[in-house]
Design a protein around this motif. Structure first.
Motif, PDB file in Angstrom:
ATOM      1  N   SER A  71      -2.388  -2.159   4.877  1.00 43.14           N
ATOM      2  CA  SER A  71      -3.647  -1.530   4.465  1.00 43.14           C
ATOM      3  C   SER A  71      -4.239  -0.638   5.549  1.00 43.14           C
ATOM      4  N   TRP A 116      -2.574   2.738   5.562  1.00 38.50           N
ATOM      5  CA  TRP A 116      -2.978   3.522   4.389  1.00 38.50           C
ATOM      6  C   TRP A 116      -4.403   4.050   4.562  1.00 38.50           C
ATOM      7  N   PRO A 137       4.864   0.907  -5.049  1.00 38.35           N
ATOM      8  CA  PRO A 137       3.565   0.933  -4.372  1.00 38.35           C
ATOM      9  C   PRO A 137       2.454   0.568  -5.355  1.00 38.35           C
ATOM     10  N   SER A 148      -4.397   6.887   6.776  1.00 39.73           N
ATOM     11  CA  SER A 148      -3.789   8.061   6.130  1.00 39.73           C
ATOM     12  C   SER A 148      -4.763   8.751   5.182  1.00 39.73           C
ATOM     13  N   ARG A 149      -5.769   8.004   4.705  1.00 44.69           N
ATOM     14  CA  ARG A 149      -6.779   8.599   3.824  1.00 44.69           C
ATOM     15  C   ARG A 149      -7.891   9.268   4.614  1.00 44.69           C
ATOM     16  N   THR A 195      -7.392  -0.049  -3.401  1.00 45.43           N
ATOM     17  CA  THR A 195      -7.167   1.363  -3.075  1.00 45.43           C
ATOM     18  C   THR A 195      -8.063   2.260  -3.940  1.00 45.43           C
ATOM     19  N   GLY A 209       3.548  -0.074   4.635  1.00 44.69           N
ATOM     20  CA  GLY A 209       2.804  -0.446   3.429  1.00 44.69           C
ATOM     21  C   GLY A 209       1.609  -1.334   3.693  1.00 44.69           C
ATOM     22  N   TRP A 215       5.701   3.353   1.907  1.00 42.48           N
ATOM     23  CA  TRP A 215       5.980   2.076   1.232  1.00 42.48           C
ATOM     24  C   TRP A 215       7.484   1.756   1.251  1.00 42.48           C
ATOM     25  N   TYR A 256       0.848  -1.205   0.000  1.00 44.42           N
ATOM     26  CA  TYR A 256       0.000   0.000   0.000  1.00 44.42           C
ATOM     27  C   TYR A 256       0.881   1.253   0.000  1.00 44.42           C
ATOM     28  N   PHE A 299       1.813   4.000   1.438  1.00 41.84           N
ATOM     29  CA  PHE A 299       2.011   4.886   2.585  1.00 41.84           C
ATOM     30  C   PHE A 299       3.280   4.422   3.294  1.00 41.84           C
TER      31      PHE A 299
END
Ligand code: ZN
Length: 448
Positions: A359, A362, A273, A365-366, A283, A357, A254, A250, A252
């Motif tokens: 999930s 990530w 990534p 982070s979103r 993603t 990296g 990575w 993923y 982030f």
């Protein structure tokens, strides 16, 4: 004539065993790391050994880390452990692990009884989903979000998607192929929440998206060729090895920590990534709905842990970490209420090894507030990834309760509140959550 029959039978056996990867001579290494000196040693295991053995998971109750040691490395590992004065236990691989495998697909329908009692093939999983979509056309919508490397559909099940903008809880399962129980848990969740009228009220306020098989190629390979297969099945030119660890792929942080850049490693993070089509599909699908996704759980096994970000490094937490811990503990309490099974709530990075990296990092982070990885049962390495089939149903029921807690939290925090009735039910949700918020256990868990 009898000799001919015997030869035929022997020949069939040899064909079957030649197809399935043989782990004779491999060992499971157990090291208790309660002593800081030992913990320090295993955190530098790669330096000590010159390679990183396959980290299977850990038993946080006993502070015990588990590794899979290939037969050619057993002596070398033993010598290094002895040289460093490390007490350990090395045992044979449980032969039962390799017996739960390769059942034939049933020709008939796949029922919830099958989900509760055995591990299904990918085709059977899809058959089950298609039957649910037919039976509950308003609540169950299947969406292809992309294809795997070998071209299998990665299917998202959109539950109670009524076109409104209600918040979403996203659940995905099985990015690590050998973690078989996760697939059944996802299928059980879909069935139970749409078939039981008791959850109608919750689904009116919260949408659920479930991706029950995020790594279908790897899963089928683990069923037919190699029971310990973890990665995707991407192929590389001029390499004898295949696949990447999709949960290191993923985008982030990575490739920074707790990964390998070697294609043959179990934790190979991919060439870049989102190099894995499975990760790209997931993603992209999450980004399409990210404004509405408020909860995210990646289902893994084993270890009985509820892990929260950040996992890419150690002793680093999101600003709202207390909220994550609080809801994590409520999930653990809900699990414990089913059959007294203990799950610990712990930061992903603070265990033995950080891992970049993944999930859950990530997703966080979103901007997805409640983002977790759950390591399902068992906690022991003897059954490990091959939880006996007679225990599938209990693990499904426990995980269902945890997911319901997250949905209730999302409903109470992000659900529509303009109507009196939903405001009232939101208050009820808060009451329920407060009852569930008890102190969870603290461990050193990170077995993903
Ligand atoms: Zn995993």
């Amino acid at each position: 004539m009898q000799v001919f029959h015997l030869q035929l039978v022997l020949c069939l056996i040899c064909v079957v065993s030649a197809e399935y990867k043989n782990y004779d001579g491999f060992k499971v290494l157990e090291v208790n790391y309660g002593n800081p000196r030992v913990k320090n040693y295993i955190q530098k295991l790669e330096e000590h050994l010159g390679f990183m053995p396959d980290f299977l998971g850990e038993n946080w109750k006993q502070k015990q880390a588990h590794y899979f040691i290939d037969k050619d490395s057993v002596e070398k590992v033993k010598i290094n452990l002895a040289d460093n004065n490390i007490t350990y236990h090395m045992r044979d691989v449980n032969p039962q692990i390799f017996k739960v495998r390769r059942r034939r697909d049933l020709n008939g329908a796949v029922s919830i009884h099958d989900v509760n009692t055995r591990y299904l093939s990918y085709d059977e999983q899809m058959k089950f989903l298609n039957s649910l979509a037919q039976q509950y056309p308003n609540d169950v919508k299947l969406q292809n979000i992309g294809n795997s490397y070998e071209g299998r559909s990665i299917t998202a099940v959109r539950i109670a998607d009524d076109g409104s903008s209600k918040p979403i809880v996203w659940i995905d399962a099985g990015i690590h192929a050998r973690e078989w129980i996760s697939y059944n848990v996802a299928l059980y969740l879909i069935y139970t929440i749409v078939s039981q009228p008791a959850y109608r009220n919750l689904l009116d306020s919260v949408q659920l998206v479930v991706v029950p098989n995020t790594n279908p190629d790897g899963y089928e390979y683990s069923r037919t060729n190699d029971r310990m297969w973890r990665k995707t099945r991407s192929r590389f030119t001029n390499s004898r090895c295949a696949g990447a660890d999709a949960n290191r792929n993923y985008p982030f942080y990575w490739g920074t920590q707790g990964v390998s850049h070697s294609q043959c490693s179990e934790i190979f993070c991919g060439s870049r990534p989102q190099s894995e089509p499975e990760v790209l599909a997931l993603t992209n699908a999450i980004i399409r709905d990210e404004e509405r996704i408020k909860g995210y759980i990646a289902l893994h096994s084993y270890g009985q842990e509820i892990l929260y970000p950040w996992g890419h490094t150690q002793r680093t937490y999101p600003t709202d970490v207390q909220d994550l811990i609080q809801v994590g503990r409520a999930m653990a309490s809900a699990i414990r209420a089913v059959n007294n099974t203990d799950y610990t709530v712990v930061n992903s990075g603070d265990g033995l090894y950080p891992a970049a990296g993944a999930s859950d990092d990530w997703a966080k982070s979103r901007g997805i507030k409640y983002s977790y990885t759950i390591e399902l049962s068992p906690i022991d390495d003897f059954t490990g990834f091959s939880l006996p089939e007679d225990r599938i149903n209990q693990v499904c029921r426990e995980a269902f309760q945890a997911i319901q807690v997250l949905m209730i939290e999302v409903k109470s925090k992000f659900g529509f509140k303009q109507m009196t009735s939903s405001t009232a039910s939101s208050a009820q949700s808060t009451l329920l959550l407060n009852r569930l918020r008890t102190i969870g256990n603290r461990g050193f868990g990170r077995g993903r």
